[in-house]
Design an enzyme around this catalytic site. Structure first.
Site, short mmCIF file in Angstrom:
data_model
loop_
_atom_site.label_atom_id
_atom_site.label_comp_id
_atom_site.label_asym_id
_atom_site.label_seq_id
_atom_site.Cartn_x
_atom_site.Cartn_y
_atom_site.Cartn_z
N ARG B 300 0.82 -1.21 0.00
CA ARG B 300 0.00 0.00 0.00
C ARG B 300 0.85 1.26 0.00
O ARG B 300 0.54 2.22 -0.70
CB ARG B 300 -0.98 -0.01 1.19
CG ARG B 300 -2.14 -0.91 0.92
CD ARG B 300 -3.13 -1.03 2.06
NE ARG B 300 -4.27 -1.82 1.59
CZ ARG B 300 -5.34 -2.16 2.33
NH1 ARG B 300 -5.40 -1.78 3.59
NH2 ARG B 300 -6.31 -2.87 1.82
N TYR B 444 -6.35 -0.42 -6.94
CA TYR B 444 -5.83 -1.71 -6.44
C TYR B 444 -5.15 -1.62 -5.07
O TYR B 444 -4.94 -0.55 -4.57
CB TYR B 444 -5.02 -2.45 -7.49
CG TYR B 444 -3.76 -1.87 -8.08
CD1 TYR B 444 -3.07 -0.82 -7.54
CD2 TYR B 444 -3.24 -2.47 -9.25
CE1 TYR B 444 -1.90 -0.37 -8.12
CE2 TYR B 444 -2.07 -2.01 -9.84
CZ TYR B 444 -1.41 -0.96 -9.27
OH TYR B 444 -0.27 -0.53 -9.84
N GLU B 445 -4.91 -2.78 -4.49
CA GLU B 445 -4.45 -2.88 -3.08
C GLU B 445 -5.45 -2.23 -2.13
O GLU B 445 -5.06 -1.66 -1.10
CB GLU B 445 -3.08 -2.23 -2.89
CG GLU B 445 -1.96 -2.79 -3.74
CD GLU B 445 -1.67 -4.25 -3.45
OE1 GLU B 445 -2.02 -4.74 -2.37
OE2 GLU B 445 -1.11 -4.91 -4.35
N GLY B 446 -6.72 -2.38 -2.44
CA GLY B 446 -7.76 -1.75 -1.60
C GLY B 446 -8.09 -0.39 -2.18
O GLY B 446 -7.24 0.51 -2.17
N GLN B 451 -9.33 2.40 1.93
CA GLN B 451 -8.25 3.00 2.74
C GLN B 451 -8.85 3.95 3.77
O GLN B 451 -8.44 3.97 4.93
CB GLN B 451 -7.27 3.78 1.85
CG GLN B 451 -6.64 2.99 0.72
CD GLN B 451 -5.86 1.79 1.20
OE1 GLN B 451 -5.18 1.85 2.23
NE2 GLN B 451 -5.97 0.68 0.50
#
Lengths: 601, 601
Positions: B300, B444-446, B451
Site C-alpha cells: 500500500r 488496487y491494493e484496496g 483506505q
C-alpha cells in the site's frame, strides 16, 4: 456495463417546472411546442438514444475509425445509425424552418443533445459539428451560399466541420498560416478563393456518413493584417457541387492522418490538407473570428452538455453496478439476508460517490435548461428588455456551462470507475471509456482555463458588470424571499453565504484586475467554479421548494419529489462547501502562483 | 513528450534535511548507509530509470502484452530491461541480506521506487510484486520454504504475485472459493496441498521475464470456517523446482486471459486458473489474511509511491511543454520578443496547474520520506519506545499514503493533459498515458474508499487514539514552537487552523461513530483528505523554515531553497483551503448521503 435510460422525468422537471418564473418563457413564436408535443419528442429521442446509439458506443470505441488510401471509415453500424438518425429528422431538429429545420426550442433541443451524448459521445460529434457550421453560415454567409448549402446540411445529407487549429496554433489563432488567394471575383457566391494550408484536430473532418462535407476554414487573405484581425472565414466543400446540387469534382481536401486519441475513438479526428481548394467567404474579409465565435459560442454550450451527457451515463452505469455487485455487509444491519453479501449501494462511501454524481448531473441539467431557455428568449422574445437580459445571461453563462459541466462530467466518469473498483479499470465494464471520452470536453472549443479567462476577462467587466446582474439579481431576490424558510432555512443560508463569497470575490477581482490583469487571470478558474456552485445551489434550492409544494399538493409522484429534496440537501451538505475553498484561493491572489522563476521549474 | 529527470535534489532534501528531528533517524544498523553512499545509489537508480525504463514507457503502452497459446509476452525490450535491472542488483535492493538482498534503508528504497514508477509504471509492477511476496514469505513461511524460494526471488531470477481477487469477490475476500486440499502431510515443507480455483486481476500473473513465478494464493482448506476467518495463504510455484533448484514440471497454473485495461498496458494482468496445483502453507491454517495484510501494507505504501511517481513524470512533462509551446502573450508584457508568442508558462492559469502538481509531488514526497524513515525505525530501532512510535505512525499513515498520493497523482496526470491542451488528448504526447496508468493506483491494493474506512474504522479508534498521537504530537509541538514566526507566521496560522479542524473532526467522528458506524464511514474519505492536507502543510512549513535557515547561512543552492519556499507558500494559499471543504463535509454527517431509497436511484 454501459446502462442508459433517458432521465425523462427530470428533463420534464427542468423544462416545465423549475424555471417557470425566470421571465424567459411564454414565447409566442414557440407556442406550437406545447408540453405534450415536447414530451413526445423527448420520448422519441430517448428511444433513438437507447436503442440505436447506445449499442454502438462500446463497439465504436473498440473498433475506432480507420484511414486507408485517404478514405476514413467510421466503425461498423455508424453509417446505418446515421441514416436512421437523419431520416428520422433528428439532424434538423433545432434548425431554422427556413432551411428545412423543425425549429425546436433550444430548451428541448439541449435535452435531446444530452441524450445523444449520454448514449454515444463519438456519434454526437457528426451531427453536432454540422449544426454548429450551419449556425455560422446562417448568420454570416451570402444568400446564394445559404441556398446552395444550408438545405443539404440541415437535413444531414451533408455534414460540416470547423477548421481552426493548426499544428503551431490552437488557442492563439492569431498565428495561423492557411492562405486564401482570390480566384474568380465574379462567381455566383460573390467571389471565390483558393485555400492552401494544414489543419489539425478536425472533428468529423473526413468520414463515410455523408456524401459531402462542408468545411468552415479560418485562413488569411493576401492583404490580411497580422494577428487575429487578419483572419477570414471560408466555406470549402469536400466536393464542389454540380449545377444539379449533387457532389461534383473533388476540391483538393485530403486527410493526412487520423489522430490516435485517449478516447472518443469513433469520432474521426483528422489532419486535413487544403491544396488550392476552392472556397467562399463567410462574412466580411478579416472578420472571420466574429463568425467563428458565433459558431463557437453555440458549440460551447453544447460541449457543456456533452459533459453532462457522459456524467449521466456514468451515473446510471454506476448505480446499476452498485445495486448488482454483492460485497460486504451494511454497517447498519444485513440488507440482503438471502444473498452472500449486500449490494455495495448500502455502503456510505459508495453512496457518497453516487450522490455526488447525481447532484452534479441534476445541478448541471438545471443550469443547462435555464441557459437554453435564454437562448430561446434571445431568438424569439418580443420584449426587447427580455431579449437583452437573455443575451446578457447567455454571455455570462456560456463559459460556465462549458467548463463546469465538463469538469464535473469527467469527475463523474471517474467516480463511476471507482464504484466499479478493479472491474472499472477493465475495458469490458464500459465505464473507463466514459472517463476517456469525457476527458476531451474539458479541452476542445477552448480549454476550461480559456473559458475561465473569458469569464473574468471579458464577461465580468463588460458594461460595468451588467452580465453579472442578469444572474445576481434573481439569486438575490430568491434569497431575500425565502430566508428563514421553515424547512429549508439552512439551505437558503448556505446559498446566501456562498453568494456573499461570490460577490466579495467579484469585487476583489474587479479591483485587483484593473491594476494588474494577471490578478484576474490567477483567480479565473476558482471564480468560474464559485459562480457555478452558486448557480447550482440556487437551482437546487428552488427545486426543493417546488418539490415541497408538489408534495404538499398531494402529487402522485412522491418518489421523484422526495428524491429531489434529498439530492438538494446532499448538494448543500457535501458539494457547496467547495465554494469556501474557491473563495479562499481567490483571496490569496497571484503572488505565490507567479513567484517562481521559469528556470526553477 | 514524456520527459523525466529524477528530482535528486528534492529527494536528498527529504532524505537528509527535512526529517532530521523526527526521532526515527540515527539507526545503528543502517550506519553503513552514509549520505555519500545513498546519494550514489540514488544517482545510479536515476540512470536506470531515465536511460533504460523511460524509453520503454510509450512503446510498452502501444504494444501492450499479448497472450498466445497460453504464453504471455511483455512488450519489446522489457525482457532485456528486466535482465539489466536484475543484473544491476536493483531487484534485491531493499531485501534482507540474509536472502541476498542489500538491506537498503526504506528511506532510500522508496525514492528509487518513485523513480522507477515515474519512468515506467508498468515495469515497476514486476519487481514490485516480487518484493511484496518475499515480505510475506519472510514473515510467515517455514524455513524450508524460505530457503527454497527467497534467494531466487530476492535476486529477481524468479518473480512473485499476490492472488487474492476472484470474479465475485475483491474487497470482500470472505466469499472466496479457491480450495486447498491436503496432499502430502510429510513433505519437506511441512505438508503440501492441491489448490483449485480461478483468480482474476493478477498483476504479473504470467510473463516472459523470469524462468519461474511464485504465486501467493488465498484459498480455503476443507475444514475452513466461513468468511475471512477461513482463509489460508499458500505458496504455489508456476513450475515445481527440481532438487537442484531449477524449474521442473508445470504445476497446473494456466492463464485464461489477460485483461484489456484502461492503461498499465505493459503490465500483464492475468486471469489465472489453478488446477490441482501443488502449494504449501505460508503461515498458519485459516490465518492467511494476517500474512496477506503484511504484504498488503508494504504494497500500500508502494502504491502510494506509484501515484507520486506518475505525478512527478506528468509534472516534468507538463513543464517541458509549457516552456516549449508558444501561444499568446503574457499579460504583464511580452516575455519572448524574438518569437511569435510567449511560452505558455507565462500564463497564470498554466502556472496554477504546474504549481499545483509541484506542490502535490513535493508534499507527497515529504510525507513518503517520513513514513519510510518510520519503516526503517520499526525494523531497526533499538529503543522500544521509538520502535513503538514508528509502528503507530506507519499504521496510521499507510492508508493516507496509499489514497492521498494516488488521488493526487491522478489529478496531476490530468493537469498535465490539460496543460498540453488538444495535444494532450493525442497518444503521441505521452501525457494521456500518465492519466490512464495512474488511474489504477486509486483502485488496487484496496480502493481509496477502503483506505479511508481503514483509517477511520481501524486506525483512528485503535488503542484509544494512540496511532493518531504519533502524528498529532509532532504537529502540535511544531505549531507551538513556531507560532508568530516573523516570515511564516501566516503559514503556521493556516496549519494551526487546519490542524484544529482535523482535531475537531476526529472528535466528531469518534463520538458519532461510536453510536452509528455509518457516521464514521460517511466521513471517511473527507477525513483522509483532511489528515493528508495537514500532514502536507506540516512538512511544507517545516521545509520553509529549513530553507530559510539554509539561505541565511549563505547556501550555495539559493535556487533550490527559494523555490521550496515559493512552493510552500503556494500550498498554503491554494491547496490547504481544501481542508475547509473536507471539514464542512464531515460536519454535515450521514443524513443526506444515506437518505435516498435504493429504488429512487
Amino acid at each position: 456495463m454501459q446502462v442508459y435510460e433517458a432521465p425523462l422525468r427530470d428533463m420534464k422537471f427542468v423544462l416545465n417546472e423549475l424555471h417557470a418564473d425566470d421571465g424567459f418563457g411564454g414565447l409566442e413564436a414557440l407556442e406550437e411546442f406545447t408540453p405534450d408535443l415536447t414530451e413526445a419528442i423527448l420520448e422519441e429521442a430517448a428511444k433513438v438514444a437507447q436503442d440505436v446509439l447506445l449499442p454502438l458506443n462500446r463497439s465504436g470505441d473498440i473498433e475506432g475509425c480507420t484511414l486507408e488510401n485517404g478514405v476514413v471509415r467510421t466503425p461498423s453500424g455508424f453509417k446505418e445509425a446515421y441514416d436512421l438518425f437523419r431520416e428520422g429528422g433528428w439532424c434538423a431538429l433545432a434548425s431554422d424552418p427556413e432551411w428545412g429545420g423543425q425549429g425546436l426550442p433550444e430548451a428541448v433541443n439541449k435535452l435531446t443533445e444530452e441524450m445523444i451524448c449520454s448514449s454515444n459521445l463519438s456519434f454526437s460529434l457528426y451531427p453536432g459539428l454540422t449544426h454548429g457550421a450551419t449556425t455560422a453560415i446562417e448568420g454570416y454567409a451570402c444568400d446564394a451560399l445559404k441556398q446552395a448549402y444550408l438545405p443539404k446540411m440541415v437535413s444531414g445529407e451533408w455534414s460540416g466541420t470547423m477548421c481552426l487549429t493548426e499544428p503551431h496554433c490552437g488557442t492563439d489563432l492569431g498565428m495561423l498560416r492557411t492562405k486564401a488567394v482570390p480566384q474568380d471575383p465574379d462567381d455566383a457566391f460573390g467571389g471565390s478563393y483558393r485555400l492552401s494550408g494544414a489543419k489539425i484536430f478536425i472533428s468529423a473532418g473526413e468520414h463515410d456518413l455523408t456524401e459531402n462535407i462542408v468545411h468552415l476554414v479560418l485562413a488569411r487573405l493576401p492583404d490580411a493584417p497580422p494577428g487575429v484581425k487578419g483572419i477570414s472565414l471560408f466555406l470549402v466543400p469536400k466536393y464542389l457541387p454540380k449545377d444539379d446540387g449533387t457532389p461534383g469534382p473533388a476540391n483538393g481536401v485530403s486527410v493526412a492522418a487520423i489522430e490516435h486519441k485517449m478516447g472518443l475513438k469513433a469520432s474521426a479526428t483528422c489532419q486535413l490538407n487544403f491544396d488550392e481548394s476552392i472556397g467562399w467567404l463567410v462574412g466580411k474579409p478579416h472578420k472571420g473570428m466574429e463568425a467563428m465565435f458565433t459558431m463557437m459560442n453555440t458549440e460551447r454550450v453544447s460541449v457543456g452538455i456533452q459533459g453532462l451527457g457522459v456524467g449521466e451515463a456514468a451515473y446510471q452505469s454506476a448505480v446499476w453496478y452498485a445495486k448488482d455487485r454483492l460485497q460486504g455487509r451494511s454497517l447498519s444491519g444485513v440488507k440482503n439476508p438471502a444473498g452472500p453479501a449486500d449490494p455495495i449501494i448500502v455502503h456510505p462511501d459508495v453512496r457518497r460517490m453516487l450522490m455526488t454524481m447525481r447532484a452534479y448531473n441534476e445541478g448541471s441539467r438545471a443550469i443547462g435548461a435555464w441557459v437554453a431557455r435564454a437562448l430561446d428568449a434571445e431568438r424569439h422574445a418580443s420584449d426587447p428588455e427580455v431579449k437583452a437580459r437573455a443575451e446578457d445571461f447567455i454571455a455570462l453563462m456560456t463559459p460556465v456551462v462549458k467548463a463546469l459541466f465538463t469538469d464535473l462530467g469527467f469527475e463523474s466518469a471517474n467516480l463511476a470507475v471507482q464504484v466499479y473498483g478493479g472491474h472499472g479499470y477493465i475495458a469490458e465494464s464500459g465505464v473507463e471509456q466514459f472517463a476517456r471520452d469525457a476527458r476531451i470536453a474539458m479541452i476542445y472549443e477552448g480549454t476550461n482555463g480559456i473559458q475561465a479567462l473569458d469569464l473574468v476577462g471579458r464577461k465580468m467587466p463588460a458594461h460595468m458588470g451588467r452580465y453579472l446582474r442578469s444572474f445576481f439579481h434573481p439569486v438575490s431576490q430568491f434569497v431575500e424571499a425565502n430566508k428563514g424558510d421553515a424547512d429549508f432555512g439552512k439551505m437558503i443560508e448556505g446559498l446566501e453565504k456562498a453568494f456573499g463569497a461570490l460577490q466579495l470575490s467579484t469585487g476583489t477581482i474587479a479591483q485587483k484586475g484593473m491594476k494588474d490583469p494577471e490578478e484576474a487571470a490567477a483567480a479565473a478558474t476558482d471564480y468560474l467554479r464559485l459562480i457555478g456552485l452558486v448557480a447550482m445551489g440556487y437551482t437546487f434550492a428552488k427545486a426543493a421548494l417546488i418539490a415541497r409544494k408538489a408534495l404538499a399538493e398531494g402529487s402522485g409522484e412522491k418518489g421523484f419529489y422526495e428524491a429531489k429534496i434529498v439530492t438538494a440537501r446532499f448538494f448543500f451538505d457535501r458539494i457547496l462547501p467547495q465554494a469556501t475553498t474557491a473563495f479562499l484561493a481567490i483571496k490569496s491572489g497571484k503572488a505565490s502562483m507567479m513567484a517562481m522563476d521559469v528556470d526553477a521549474f
